[in-house]
Every structure is written in structure tokens, then in C-alpha cells.
Write an enzyme that holds these catalytic residues in place. Structure first.
Site, PDB file in Angstrom:
ATOM      1  CB  VAL A  68      36.503  37.803  56.259  1.00 20.67           C
ATOM      2  CG1 VAL A  68      36.184  36.642  55.880  1.00 20.67           C
ATOM      3  CG2 VAL A  68      34.648  39.145  56.303  1.00 20.67           C
ATOM      4  N   GLY A 113      40.408  36.930  51.198  1.00 19.32           N
ATOM      5  CA  GLY A 113      39.776  37.894  51.221  1.00 19.32           C
ATOM      6  C   GLY A 113      38.110  38.540  50.765  1.00 19.32           C
ATOM      7  CE  LYS A 114      34.396  41.199  47.273  1.00 17.47           C
ATOM      8  NZ  LYS A 114      35.289  40.387  45.776  1.00 17.47           N
ATOM      9  N   GLY A 115      36.551  42.544  51.458  1.00 16.01           N
ATOM     10  CA  GLY A 115      36.031  42.988  52.164  1.00 16.01           C
ATOM     11  C   GLY A 115      34.820  44.086  52.354  1.00 16.01           C
ATOM     12  CG  ASP A 154      33.217  43.723  44.652  1.00 16.17           C
ATOM     13  OD1 ASP A 154      33.703  42.719  44.019  1.00 16.17           O
ATOM     14  OD2 ASP A 154      31.974  43.763  45.352  1.00 16.17           O
TER      15      ASP A 154
END
Ligand code: NAD
Length: 426
Positions: A68, A113-115, A154
Site C-alpha cells: 500500500v 507505504g507498507k507491505g 518489519d
């Protein structure tokens, strides 16, 4: 792989709703107009992929993966990739938005953002993890890029996954691209000082807050929850500043010594004890819940989300809370702490030292010139101190808590840039 994978997650408010509650208050405070509100709250890009991976037994398994990009107004989006069975889109969206506000509040030129990939990395072999990471990179090649979207580790991922990602991306674009990802091993272009960066930022924030409160750090009492990367390094650096750390904890429980705990010795104990404080003798064993309610001046929650809630907020005795963890205070506890006059340095500010040094890693990769640890520290400290002062000034100006002030500063920056650029659609 982080220890957090071994612990049961507490139930939490829907993470996106929790972020939105604070966003809404801040948006009202700065008078954000309605169209900007809608533009800034919605993630700009959401990509969902199904990743086929040949497992060691020859069978093909399909994993769901997400990325995202919440907002890329200030620069390429930045944020980690999480490998966990708990990964779901709502969480990834919330974490991506958090990254937008975190980068904006410390003034680094990144969006958020992040995934994530829904998988259980502990049950997978190294080969399976490598194939999964490479296939995810293949499917995200149009999303990632040093000037577009820059992942990082992460939960459940670390330097090895970042090395695979960097290698795969470099092959796909036909040139070495270390700046596509941060959190790499040092030999592949990782930055010195990254391991200490978040704890160091917590220490700088604590010092700055104590100065505002007119409290001398020397002899000031403190409790630290969590003894992983952020907790143990925060505790060590705070002790070096003269604070007396009365209690530390990890998933095995909390350890309390009214005379102060020797943090260097506690770190050595943990490192020789399979990474846990279980059996630590330099303190009486208490529960993690009791640690949070100790009679100390400073409390550093550095373990996980939702530790200070409407259930225990009233019993917190600390005058200053510096949030090393992401989301340790639930939105419903904010008002209780504010009424009690507790100064809270919020997560998006207090733990932004990590992303700041990730930014330095990217800068060094692009320069092809690597800084000394001393230079990394000096520059990161300056970023953290400046950000703290900016948020503190906003809190004074609007007479609001620092958490809302941090959101105000961040949202205003992103909104200002959006106005200058026009409605940026990636
Ligand atoms: P970590 O896995 O290295 O350490 C987590 C620690 O918390 C461990 O000591 C674990 O035993 C302990 N813990 C877990 N559940 C607990 C509980 N219920 N009570 C007490 N202790 C508990 O993780 P970390 O990298 O130190 O991250 C900690 C927090 O900081 C997370 O919220 C993370 O998102 C946030 N954070 C980390 C970084 C970073 O650079 N590592 C940057 C920003 C934010």
C-alpha cells in the site's frame, strides 16, 4: 527475525480507525478543508498479489501479498514489509498511513507505504523464504523503485530478505540498485548506526521533553517495557544520560530494582540467554502490567501496541511517556492521560529515529559514499531534536497534546505540498 513473532498480540481497535481518530482531531485543529481531508485519508495505491512459490516438497503454494502506498506527495513512499499470518489489508493500510505522518513529522522527503505477505516465516525454509521474497519483488517491480517506493524490514523480515529484494530488483532493472530498499546488511550498503537509531531517537526525545519539564535527567527514574532492539538500546542510552532505570521487561515478565538496574549487564545476560530476560536476577520479578504502573517519572513503552488503554491509563504514575513502540497507547486512553497532565511524546515522533537513518542509508547509497557512525548519529540527533521542537511549539500554539500536534505538523506539510503540486495521483 524479531522476537515479537513469538508473542500473542493483544486485541486492538481496528488499526485504521485508531489512526483515523487522531487524524480527524488534527484535521479539525488545523482547519483542513473537506477535499484535502478526503485526498489525504485515502491510500493512493493498493496492490494485492497472489504469489506462487514452489515449496521444498515440490508442491506449489500461493501466498497473498500486499503493498500500500498511502501517500507519495513528499517523496517516494517508505515503509517496511511484514511477514506474518496476521497480515491483513486494513492493518497494512493503517501502517502505511502512519509512515506518511512519521516521515512528514521529522521532515524527511518521503511519503508513506507498507507491505506484507500472509505467511508464517518460522515454518518456512531459507530457500522457500528466498523464493517467496524474489517472487514478491518480481510482482511488485512496477511499484518499487529508489524514486518510487522503498521497502524496509518489519516484523518477520530482516537484512537477508532485503538483500534478496535488492538483488532481484537489480536483476530486473539491469543495474545495481541498492537504494531500492533499506535495512540491508552493511556490506551491501546498509548504514552504520541503523541498529541503534530508534533507541537513540527515543533518548534524544526523552532528553528534550525533560528539558521542557525542567527536570534534570540525572537520577530521574524510568521504566522501559520491552527489551528488544528499541527497548534495550533506549534503556542503555537513557542510563548513559544519568537516568535511573528501575524496571525493564520482555515477554518473560518484568524485573524491578528500586536501586536501578545495570542495563549493560542486563543486555549481556539477554544475549547469553537465548535473547530472553527469563531468570534475570538483578531485580524482583513483577508483571508487565505492574511495570506500566510503577511510580517513575519516565515510562518508555517499547514492546508492542495497545499497552496503555482506557483500562489502566488512570493508574499510570509517570509524568512523561515516550513511545518507543508503534501504537502503545490506544486512542481511548489519550484523553485520560491528557486529563492527568501526562506529557506523551507520540510514536510517530519518538520512534522516527529509525526511518531517519533509513533515509540516510538511501542517501548514502545514492551518493556511493558512506558516512561514519559519528556522522550518522550527529545528523540523526539533529533531525530528531528539530522535529521535537517543531511539534512542541505546535502543541503550545494550539494548546493541544503533543500527539495531536505531531499529526497537525505532519498533515499540514503533506497538505501544503499537495496544494503546490495539485492533486498528485502517482
Ligand atoms: P523486538 O522484537 O526487537 O523486541 C520486542 C520486545 O518486546 C522483546 O523484548 C519482546 O520480548 C517484548 N515484548 C513483546 N510483547 C511484550 C509484552 N506483551 N510485554 C512486554 N514485553 C513484550 O522489536 P523492536 O524492533 O524493538 O520493536 C518494538 C516496537 O518498536 C514495535 O512496536 C515496533 O513496531 C516499534 N518500532 C521499532 C523500530 C525499529 O527500528 N526496530 C522503529 C520504529 C518502531
Amino acid at each position: 527475525m524479531s522476537q515479537r513473532d513469538n508473542v500473542i498480540k493483544h486485541s486492538s481497535e481496528n488499526p485504521f480507525e485508531s489512526m483515523k481518530k487522531r487524524f480527524d482531531i488534527a484535521a479539525k485543529t488545523i482547519g483542513l478543508d473537506e477535499s484535502d481531508y478526503h485526498v489525504l485519508i485515502a491510500p493512493q495505491k493498493t496492490v494485492i498479489v497472489n504469489i506462487p512459490v514452489t515449496m521444498d516438497d515440490g508442491k506449489v503454494k500461493v501466498f497473498e501479498g500486499f503493498r500500500v502506498v498511502h501517500n507519495a506527495n513528499l517523496g517516494p513512499s517508505k515503509g517496511g514489509i511484514r511477514y506474518s499470518m496476521d497480515v491483513h489489508l486494513d492493518e497494512v493500510r493503517a501502517l502505511a498511513a502512519w509512515m506518511t505522518w512519521k516521515c512528514a513529522v521529522v521532515g524527511i522527503p518521503y511519503g508513506g507505504g507498507k507491505g506484507g505477505i500472509k505467511c508464517d516465516p518460522r515454518s518456512m525454509s531459507k530457500g522457500e523464504l528466498e523464493r517467496l521474497t524474489r517472487s514478491y519483488t518480481d510482482m511488485m517491480v512496477d511499484v518499487f523503485g529508489p524514486d518510487k517506493d522503498i521497502p524496509a524490514p518489519d516484523m518477520g523480515t530482516g537484512p537477508q530478505e532485503m538483500a534478496w529484494l535488492m538483488d532481484e530488483y537489480s536483476k530486473l532493472v539491469g543495474k545495481s540498485s541498492p537504494a531500492v530498499v533499506t535495512g540491508k546488511p552493511i556490506v551491501l550498503g546498509g548504514s552504520l548506526g541503523r541498529v541503534e537509531a530508534t533507541g537513540r531517537g527515543v533518548m534524544v526525545s526523552t532528553r528534550a521533553a525533560l528539558a521542557k519539564m525542567g527536570i534534570n535527567p540525572v537520577g530521574t527514574t524510568c521504566a522501559v517495557q520491552g527489551f528488544g532492539n528499541v527497548g534495550s538500546i533506549s534503556a542503555k542510552l537513557l542510563a548513559m544520560q544519568g537516568l535511573k532505570i528501575l524496571a525493564i521487561s520482555d515477554v518473560s515478565g518484568a524485573y524491578y530494582n528500586p536501586e536501578g538496574i545495570n542495563i549493560e549487564a542486563a543486555i549481556a545476560f539477554r544475549d547469553n540467554n537465548n535473547g530472553t530476560l527469563e531468570g534475570f536476577k538483578d531485580g524482583k520479578k513483577i508483571s508487565n502490567a505492574e511495570l506500566l504502573e510503577l511510580d517513575v517519572t519516565v515510562l518508555v513503552p517499547a514492546a508492542m501496541e495497545d499497552q496503555i488503554t482506557e483500562e489502566n491509563a488512570n493508574r499510570i504514575k509517570a509524568k512523561l511517556i515516550v513511545e518507543g513502540a508503534n501504537g502503545p497507547t490506544s486512542a481511548s486512553a489519550d484523553d485520560i492521560l491528557n486529563k492527568k497532565g501526562v506529557l506523551v511524546v507520540p510514536d510517530i515522533l519518538a520512534n522516527a529515529g529509525g526511518v531517519t537513518v533509513s533515509y540516510f542509508e538511501w542517501v548514502q547509497n545514492r551518493l556511493g559514499y558512506y558516512w561514519t557512525e559519528e556522522r550518522v548519529y550527529r545528523r540523526a540527533d539533529r533531525v530528531m531534536k528539530t522535529a521535537f521542537e517543531g511539534v512542541y511549539a505546535a502543541a503550545q500554539k494550539y494548546n493541544i497534546p503533543m500527539r495531536i500536534a505531531a499529526y497537525c505538523v505532519a498533515i499540514q506539510r503533506v497538505a501544503d505540498v499537495e496544494k503546490l503540486r495539485g492533486k498528485f495521483g502517482l
